[in-house]
Design a protein around this motif. Structure first.
Motif, PDB file in Angstrom:
ATOM      1  N   ASN A   1      46.545  32.492  39.482  1.00 46.58           N
ATOM      2  CA  ASN A   1      47.600  32.065  40.517  1.00 46.58           C
ATOM      3  C   ASN A   1      47.223  31.662  41.970  1.00 46.58           C
ATOM      4  O   ASN A   1      46.541  32.886  42.634  1.00 46.58           O
TER       5      ASN A   1
ATOM      6  N   ILE B   1      46.178  36.576  37.873  1.00 45.29           N
ATOM      7  CA  ILE B   1      44.973  36.892  38.914  1.00 45.29           C
ATOM      8  C   ILE B   1      45.097  36.127  40.166  1.00 45.29           C
ATOM      9  O   ILE B   1      45.342  34.871  40.136  1.00 45.29           O
ATOM     10  N   GLY B   2      45.204  36.797  41.409  1.00 39.62           N
ATOM     11  CA  GLY B   2      45.461  36.120  42.499  1.00 39.62           C
ATOM     12  C   GLY B   2      43.940  35.839  43.338  1.00 39.62           C
ATOM     13  O   GLY B   2      43.345  34.820  42.845  1.00 39.62           O
ATOM     14  N   GLY B   3      43.632  36.804  44.042  1.00 40.36           N
ATOM     15  CA  GLY B   3      42.424  36.440  44.960  1.00 40.36           C
ATOM     16  C   GLY B   3      41.255  36.118  44.149  1.00 40.36           C
ATOM     17  O   GLY B   3      40.353  35.564  44.500  1.00 40.36           O
TER      18      GLY B   3
ATOM     19  N   VAL C   1      43.411  42.549  40.176  1.00 44.47           N
ATOM     20  CA  VAL C   1      42.228  42.477  38.962  1.00 44.47           C
ATOM     21  C   VAL C   1      41.137  41.944  39.677  1.00 44.47           C
ATOM     22  O   VAL C   1      41.034  40.693  40.137  1.00 44.47           O
TER      23      VAL C   1
ATOM     24  N   ALA D   1      50.232  46.521  44.444  1.00 41.01           N
ATOM     25  CA  ALA D   1      48.710  46.528  43.881  1.00 41.01           C
ATOM     26  C   ALA D   1      48.409  44.937  44.114  1.00 41.01           C
ATOM     27  O   ALA D   1      47.080  44.609  44.078  1.00 41.01           O
ATOM     28  N   ILE D   2      49.259  44.068  44.736  1.00 37.54           N
ATOM     29  CA  ILE D   2      49.169  42.715  44.889  1.00 37.54           C
ATOM     30  C   ILE D   2      48.298  42.396  46.417  1.00 37.54           C
ATOM     31  O   ILE D   2      49.071  42.604  47.348  1.00 37.54           O
TER      32      ILE D   2
HETATM   33  P1  PGA Z   1      45.870  39.616  43.342  1.00 36.86           P
HETATM   34  O1  PGA Z   1      47.244  38.738  43.352  1.00 36.86           O
HETATM   35  O2  PGA Z   1      45.118  39.520  42.282  1.00 36.86           O
HETATM   36  O3  PGA Z   1      45.268  38.989  44.619  1.00 36.86           O
HETATM   37  O4  PGA Z   1      46.215  41.013  43.772  1.00 36.86           O
HETATM   38  C1  PGA Z   1      47.939  38.804  41.987  1.00 36.86           C
HETATM   39  C2  PGA Z   1      48.981  37.757  41.928  1.00 36.86           C
HETATM   40  O5  PGA Z   1      49.989  37.694  43.087  1.00 36.86           O
HETATM   41  O6  PGA Z   1      49.367  37.234  40.915  1.00 36.86           O
END
Ligand code: PGA
Length: 249
Positions: free
Chosen positions: A9, A232-234, A213, A170-171
């Protein structure tokens, strides 16, 4: 059928040039055979990414869409528009959409309906804030999010639903749920689906974990019996870390 999935993402990151660079690098990679890889670039780069990845197994997906099929909604994007540029899967109900764009259960249930009517797959996100976990109301909150957004759909529609459990705390914070916390909630989500539908439907739905993650924690999280992959974001913004995560099953 339950699949292993790693979806990137990108949020509001990567312009056209950066997207092109990522895709050129991605195309050089060897993809794991048993894992579905998805990337969600910005709307403006969806068509470019779709065309660029035509010969490659990665699926290009969208980060959001409007609940109406068309009309006077300045700045919005419809399901038909997404499909016309090659995106057949859409992320719905991400916590950033819920928090900053006021997407509540009623809107999200309409978005889910629109995705399904348009024969799209929805990655439906749920997740509690830290205060909910501290109060001990996190299970009830997830149940409410599921029931408001999803539990009106038909049995057959579940074939086009993927769930992402993303604890808001956790985001992007570097703080991950422990593998045990992830497993506990994923198991609860599956049980809740079984109670409202059937064991078979619950067993077949893919449930992804999301929230910080990284390559060094992915395999422990993906090793949990009810975790089928990650949103997965960052760490999806660099090919190297994204592919390491995709190879963590
Ligand atoms: P992150 O984001 O991996 O950067 O914590 C996950 C997400 O928001 O889908």
């Amino acid at each position: 059928m339950r699949k292993k999935i790693v979806a990137g993402n990108w949020k509001m990151n990567n312009d056209l040039a950066e997207t092109e660079l990522f895709l050129e690098e991605l195309k050089k990679q060897v993809f794991p055979e048993n894992v579905v890889i998805m990337i969600a670039p910005a709307f403006t780069n969806l068509n470019h990414a779709f065309n660029s990845l035509r010969q490659h197994p990665a699926e290009v997906i969208a980060q959001n869409m409007h609940q109406s099929n068309e009309g006077a909604f300045t700045g919005e994007i419809s399901a038909k528009m997404l499909k016309s540029v090659g995106a057949n899967t859409v992320i719905l109900g991400h916590s950033e959409r819920r928090a900053y764009f006021n997407e509540d259960g009623a809107i999200l249930s309409e978005k889910v309906n629109t995705a399904l009517e348009n024969e799209m797959t929805a990655i439906f996100c749920v997740g509690e804030e830290l205060k909910d976990r501290k109060n001990g109301t996190h299970f009830q909150l997830i149940k409410t999010q599921l029931s408001e957004g999803l539990f009106h759909i038909s049995n057959d529609a579940w074939e086009n639903i993927i769930i992402a459990y993303e604890p808001v705390w956790a985001i992007g914070t570097g703080e991950t749920a422990s593998p045990e916390q992830a497993q506990e909630m994923h198991k609860f989500i599956r049980k809740t689906i079984a109670e409202n539908y059937s064991n078979k439907i619950a067993e077949n739905v893919s449930i992804l974990y999301g929230g910080s993650v990284k390559p060094d924690n992915a395999s422990e999280i993906f090793g949990q019996p009810d975790v089928d992959g990650g949103l997965i974001g960052g760490a999806s913004l660099q090919v190297e870390s994204f592919m390491k995560i995709a190879n963590s099953f």
